[in-house]
Motif scaffolding. Structure first.
Motif: not given
Length: 101
Positions: A1-9, A49-57, A96-98
């Motif tokens: 998982m990337p860092d939870l920053t806009p750039a990393a996402l 939150h939205s894009w972190a979940v998207f990336v995790a999926i 979300e957990a990931e």
């Protein structure tokens, strides 16, 4: 998982689903504008939150394909969507957990 920053996402989305970059860019623009107007970080938190979940999926192609199939099933409205909705929730909660959310 990337860092939870806009750039990393953004980098992760660019690698996993480049066709979604315009949506990410638009969402970030709207979140930043709303954050400024409301003087609240909530819109930016929702973006992350939205894009972190998207990336995790999307990091798991089978999971992403299953989610899309379940969403189509719900959208079609031809069958009782209860089981599909439950499975969608499980996929989202796992993502979300990931992502550490």
């Amino acid at each position: 998982m990337p860092d939870l920053t806009p750039a990393a996402l953004r980098t992760a989305v660019e690698r996993l689903a480049p066709a979604r970059l315009p949506a990410l860019t638009q969402h970030l623009f709207e979140a930043a504008t709303n954050a400024q107007q409301t003087q609240s970080l909530a819109p930016l938190r929702a973006f992350v939150h939205s894009w972190a979940v998207f990336v995790a999926i999307e990091r798991h192609p089978e999971r992403a394909a299953r989610l899309r199939a379940l969403e189509r099933l719900v959208d079609e409205g031809e069958r009782d969507p209860s089981a599909a909705i439950t499975e969608i929730r499980v996929i989202q909660e796992t993502a979300e957990a990931e992502a550490g959310l």
